[in-house]
Design a protein around this motif. Structure first.
Motif, PDB file in Angstrom:
ATOM      1  N   GLU A   5      -7.504  -1.448  10.202  1.00  0.00           N
ATOM      2  CA  GLU A   5      -7.297  -0.069   9.712  1.00  0.00           C
ATOM      3  C   GLU A   5      -6.312  -0.150   8.461  1.00  0.00           C
ATOM      4  O   GLU A   5      -5.613  -1.237   8.152  1.00  0.00           O
ATOM      5  CB  GLU A   5      -6.449   0.832  10.686  1.00  0.00           C
ATOM      6  N   GLU A   6      -6.518   1.019   7.664  1.00  0.00           N
ATOM      7  CA  GLU A   6      -5.579   0.988   6.251  1.00  0.00           C
ATOM      8  C   GLU A   6      -4.194   1.546   6.830  1.00  0.00           C
ATOM      9  O   GLU A   6      -3.875   2.064   7.795  1.00  0.00           O
ATOM     10  CB  GLU A   6      -6.281   2.062   5.248  1.00  0.00           C
ATOM     11  N   ILE A   7      -3.064   0.833   6.246  1.00  0.00           N
ATOM     12  CA  ILE A   7      -1.503   1.062   6.597  1.00  0.00           C
ATOM     13  C   ILE A   7      -1.038   1.214   5.434  1.00  0.00           C
ATOM     14  O   ILE A   7      -0.942   0.155   4.661  1.00  0.00           O
ATOM     15  CB  ILE A   7      -1.448  -0.169   7.652  1.00  0.00           C
ATOM     16  N   PHE A   8      -0.198   2.105   5.097  1.00  0.00           N
ATOM     17  CA  PHE A   8       0.617   2.284   3.934  1.00  0.00           C
ATOM     18  C   PHE A   8       1.907   2.068   4.463  1.00  0.00           C
ATOM     19  O   PHE A   8       2.777   3.146   4.442  1.00  0.00           O
ATOM     20  CB  PHE A   8       0.323   3.711   3.092  1.00  0.00           C
ATOM     21  N   ALA A   9       2.395   1.006   4.974  1.00  0.00           N
ATOM     22  CA  ALA A   9       3.727   0.828   5.384  1.00  0.00           C
ATOM     23  C   ALA A   9       4.189  -0.769   5.169  1.00  0.00           C
ATOM     24  O   ALA A   9       3.041  -1.520   5.235  1.00  0.00           O
ATOM     25  CB  ALA A   9       3.772   1.434   6.703  1.00  0.00           C
ATOM     26  N   PRO A  10       5.194  -1.011   5.153  1.00  0.00           N
ATOM     27  CA  PRO A  10       5.839  -2.423   5.339  1.00  0.00           C
ATOM     28  C   PRO A  10       5.172  -3.349   6.567  1.00  0.00           C
ATOM     29  O   PRO A  10       6.255  -3.637   7.489  1.00  0.00           O
ATOM     30  CB  PRO A  10       7.137  -2.476   4.643  1.00  0.00           C
ATOM     31  N   VAL A  11       3.965  -3.663   6.697  1.00  0.00           N
ATOM     32  CA  VAL A  11       3.598  -4.267   8.061  1.00  0.00           C
ATOM     33  C   VAL A  11       2.574  -5.495   7.623  1.00  0.00           C
ATOM     34  O   VAL A  11       1.772  -5.323   6.480  1.00  0.00           O
ATOM     35  CB  VAL A  11       2.761  -3.436   8.841  1.00  0.00           C
ATOM     36  N   LEU A  12       3.001  -6.353   8.192  1.00  0.00           N
ATOM     37  CA  LEU A  12       1.995  -7.890   7.881  1.00  0.00           C
ATOM     38  C   LEU A  12       1.734  -8.615   9.185  1.00  0.00           C
ATOM     39  O   LEU A  12       2.577  -8.553  10.250  1.00  0.00           O
ATOM     40  CB  LEU A  12       3.009  -8.552   6.982  1.00  0.00           C
ATOM     41  N   SER A  13       0.418  -9.072   9.273  1.00  0.00           N
ATOM     42  CA  SER A  13       0.151  -9.743  10.334  1.00  0.00           C
ATOM     43  C   SER A  13      -0.134 -11.156  10.156  1.00  0.00           C
ATOM     44  O   SER A  13      -0.841 -11.461   9.266  1.00  0.00           O
ATOM     45  CB  SER A  13      -1.122  -9.221  11.107  1.00  0.00           C
ATOM     46  N   LEU A  14       0.325 -12.130  11.008  1.00  0.00           N
ATOM     47  CA  LEU A  14       0.021 -13.632  10.759  1.00  0.00           C
ATOM     48  C   LEU A  14      -0.931 -14.090  11.569  1.00  0.00           C
ATOM     49  O   LEU A  14      -0.568 -13.914  12.973  1.00  0.00           O
ATOM     50  CB  LEU A  14       1.336 -14.359  10.880  1.00  0.00           C
ATOM     51  N   VAL A  15      -1.932 -14.628  11.097  1.00  0.00           N
ATOM     52  CA  VAL A  15      -3.024 -15.059  12.041  1.00  0.00           C
ATOM     53  C   VAL A  15      -3.110 -16.374  11.698  1.00  0.00           C
ATOM     54  O   VAL A  15      -4.014 -16.895  10.886  1.00  0.00           O
ATOM     55  CB  VAL A  15      -4.433 -14.323  11.464  1.00  0.00           C
ATOM     56  N   PRO A  16      -3.078 -17.297  13.007  1.00  0.00           N
ATOM     57  CA  PRO A  16      -3.200 -18.690  12.882  1.00  0.00           C
ATOM     58  C   PRO A  16      -4.664 -19.155  13.009  1.00  0.00           C
ATOM     59  O   PRO A  16      -5.433 -18.372  13.518  1.00  0.00           O
ATOM     60  CB  PRO A  16      -2.438 -19.129  14.188  1.00  0.00           C
ATOM     61  N   VAL A  17      -5.094 -19.961  11.903  1.00  0.00           N
ATOM     62  CA  VAL A  17      -6.757 -20.291  11.869  1.00  0.00           C
ATOM     63  C   VAL A  17      -6.700 -21.851  12.213  1.00  0.00           C
ATOM     64  O   VAL A  17      -5.864 -22.449  11.638  1.00  0.00           O
ATOM     65  CB  VAL A  17      -7.209 -19.734  11.040  1.00  0.00           C
ATOM     66  N   HIS A  18      -7.814 -22.440  12.561  1.00  0.00           N
ATOM     67  CA  HIS A  18      -8.046 -24.005  12.628  1.00  0.00           C
ATOM     68  C   HIS A  18      -8.562 -24.287  11.115  1.00  0.00           C
ATOM     69  O   HIS A  18      -7.932 -25.098  10.860  1.00  0.00           O
ATOM     70  CB  HIS A  18      -9.292 -24.089  13.610  1.00  0.00           C
ATOM     71  N   ASP A  19      -9.121 -23.421  10.453  1.00  0.00           N
ATOM     72  CA  ASP A  19      -9.521 -23.629   9.113  1.00  0.00           C
ATOM     73  C   ASP A  19      -9.900 -22.594   8.471  1.00  0.00           C
ATOM     74  O   ASP A  19      -9.905 -21.564   9.000  1.00  0.00           O
ATOM     75  CB  ASP A  19     -10.542 -24.984   9.198  1.00  0.00           C
ATOM     76  N   MET A  20     -10.510 -22.891   6.896  1.00  0.00           N
ATOM     77  CA  MET A  20     -10.627 -21.686   6.115  1.00  0.00           C
ATOM     78  C   MET A  20     -12.113 -21.165   6.791  1.00  0.00           C
ATOM     79  O   MET A  20     -12.352 -19.824   6.395  1.00  0.00           O
ATOM     80  CB  MET A  20     -10.718 -21.937   4.754  1.00  0.00           C
ATOM     81  N   GLU A  21     -12.691 -21.821   7.282  1.00  0.00           N
ATOM     82  CA  GLU A  21     -14.060 -21.407   7.774  1.00  0.00           C
ATOM     83  C   GLU A  21     -13.833 -20.252   8.876  1.00  0.00           C
ATOM     84  O   GLU A  21     -14.415 -19.057   8.913  1.00  0.00           O
ATOM     85  CB  GLU A  21     -15.241 -22.256   8.568  1.00  0.00           C
TER      86      GLU A  21
END
Length: 449
Positions: A302-318
């Motif tokens: 969703e679009e968010i106009f507020a100071p919010v950030l999500s960190l998403v751990p991934v195995h690789d760039m694929e």
């Protein structure tokens, strides 16, 4: 344009005061984020507009042989009346650049500011007339929601809108009934890709800047950070340290409530909140970071106009690319890491603009077009491409000489002539010699008849 640019510089303090509706802004931020980029956009038009808008004559190169004697040119002409619908987050820069580009292209401009954001546009109108713009070519409409529908019904030739995806859909439906074209710069939920080899502290500083700038009310602010699992903990620690220095920023109650709901849902699905989830009684927000987020969470869609950030751990760039594609928005993205690998990844990211080892600021280059894809809109503003979007194309072809064989009545030999010409011009090496002989026979036969 030069006169307007000089007035912007001389009267910058007046513009700063007109932007006081933006909460928590310092003078330096208003100047750097809105006033200076607008002045640079004016300078770009001073230097480049005449050349970009000049008729382009086509030479003989590439002209089909059978169009011998034809001279052609492509012209750029104004579309007419352009309605610009401005946003509240950058009420000077975004509608201002669009307005000066539309004017430079020869159009009449109507600007509908966001509620409470008309003052910068009023100043712009005053200075344009002082600089020599004839009265009536730039008009600021009232700020009511109905002003857009009234202008469309009265008759416009193009609309340029910066706003949410929902607003874009509603306005596009109105435009469709009148067959009016548009450029839409809509919502974002921007992705950040952290490559192995990226400087974690630099990434954290960049993300903190994105959370801080304009209270994080920027359409290309970072929202989703895809980071290799082995780097996630280090980035999390560095980001928490950087975010601790960011002051609270006022956020509208409906936005705070939506953020709270999305954040609680994310936590229920396994994310960890690194900060306080906003409450109704708190008029301001500190940055909210959610670690161990997953791409399917609503917070990342969703679009968010507020100071919010999500960190998403991934195995690789694929995996990161696949995860990023789950969001309907594709406005901007950033890549941090070694430049060669970052460039390669940038070519695979589905977004309108990609910055490497930086955030947001490079997009203010007046030479660059800006626009999104999918739910983030269509068309572009700014740069040469944005200027040309304020025009419509006309082609002019001139036939020299008196020979006009196509005016003659059809003859029996024309079938063989056309087939031979097609094979001569476009057939492979094995067909051209025979096609030339058949074409010459057909021409001789046509001459005898």
């Amino acid at each position: 344009m030069r006169g307007l640019r000089h007035r912007i510089a001389v009267n910058a303090e007046r513009l700063v005061r007109s932007l006081e509706t933006r909460p928590g802004r310092r003078v330096a931020e208003s100047v750097s984020a809105e006033i200076l980029p607008l002045a640079e956009a004016c300078r770009f038009l001073e230097r480049e507009a005449a050349g970009l808008l000049a008729p382009r004559r086509l030479g003989r190169r590439g002209r089909p042989l059978w169009l011998f004697g034809v001279e052609a040119e492509v012209r750029r002409e104004p579309v007419g009346a352009v309605l610009i619908v401005g946003p509240s987050n950058y009420p000077l820069l975004l509608p201002g650049v669009q307005a000066v580009q539309a004017l430079a292209a020869g159009n009449r401009v109507l600007v509908k500011p966001a509620p409470g954001c008309g003052a910068p546009m009023v100043l712009l109108g005053e200075w344009l007339e002082e600089a020599g713009l004839p009265p009536g070519l730039f008009r600021v409409l009232d700020e009511s929601a109905g002003a857009v529908a009234e202008a469309i019904a009265a008759g416009i030739d193009k609309l340029v809108l910066t706003g949410s995806a929902d607003t874009g859909r509603a306005v596009a439906e109105q435009l469709a009934r009148h067959l009016v074209p548009s450029t839409m710069e809509l919502s974002g939920n921007d992705a950040v890709f952290v490559l192995p080899g990226a400087e974690v502290e630099q990434v954290a500083r960049a993300l903190a800047f994105g959370l801080r700038l304009n209270g994080s009310a920027t359409c290309i602010a970072p929202r989703r950070v895809f980071v290799p699992r082995g780097m996630a903990a280090g980035l999390e620690d560095a980001l928490v340290r950087q975010a601790a220095a960011i002051p609270q920023v006022p956020v509208p109650l409906p936005t705070r409530r939506r953020v709270a709901t999305l954040a609680r849902d994310a936590v229920a699905e396994g994310a960890r909140a690194l900060g306080n989830v906003p409450e109704d009684e708190d008029p301001a927000m500190t940055p909210l970071i959610l670690a161990d987020a997953r791409p399917g969470m609503a917070l990342l869609r969703e679009e968010i106009f507020a100071p919010v950030l999500s960190l998403v751990p991934v195995h690789d760039m694929e995996e990161a690319l696949e995860a990023a594609a789950q969001s309907p928005y594709a406005l901007g993205a950033s890549v941090f890491g070694p430049v060669a690998q970052a460039r390669e990844l940038a070519g695979r990211i589905d977004a309108g603009t990609v910055t490497i080892n930086d955030l947001i600021v490079p997009t203010a280059d007046p030479r660059l077009p800006f626009g999104g894809r999918h739910a983030s809109g269509w068309g572009v503003t700014r740069g040469a491409e944005g200027l040309l979007e304020m025009t419509q194309v006309k082609t002019v072809s001139v036939r020299r000489g008196r020979l006009r064989p196509h005016f003659d009545a059809p003859r029996e030999s024309d079938d063989a002539l056309m087939l031979a010409a097609l094979r001569l011009f476009h057939g492979g090496p094995g067909t051209r010699t025979g096609a030339l002989r058949r074409m010459l026979r057909a021409v001789r036969g046509r001459s005898r008849n």
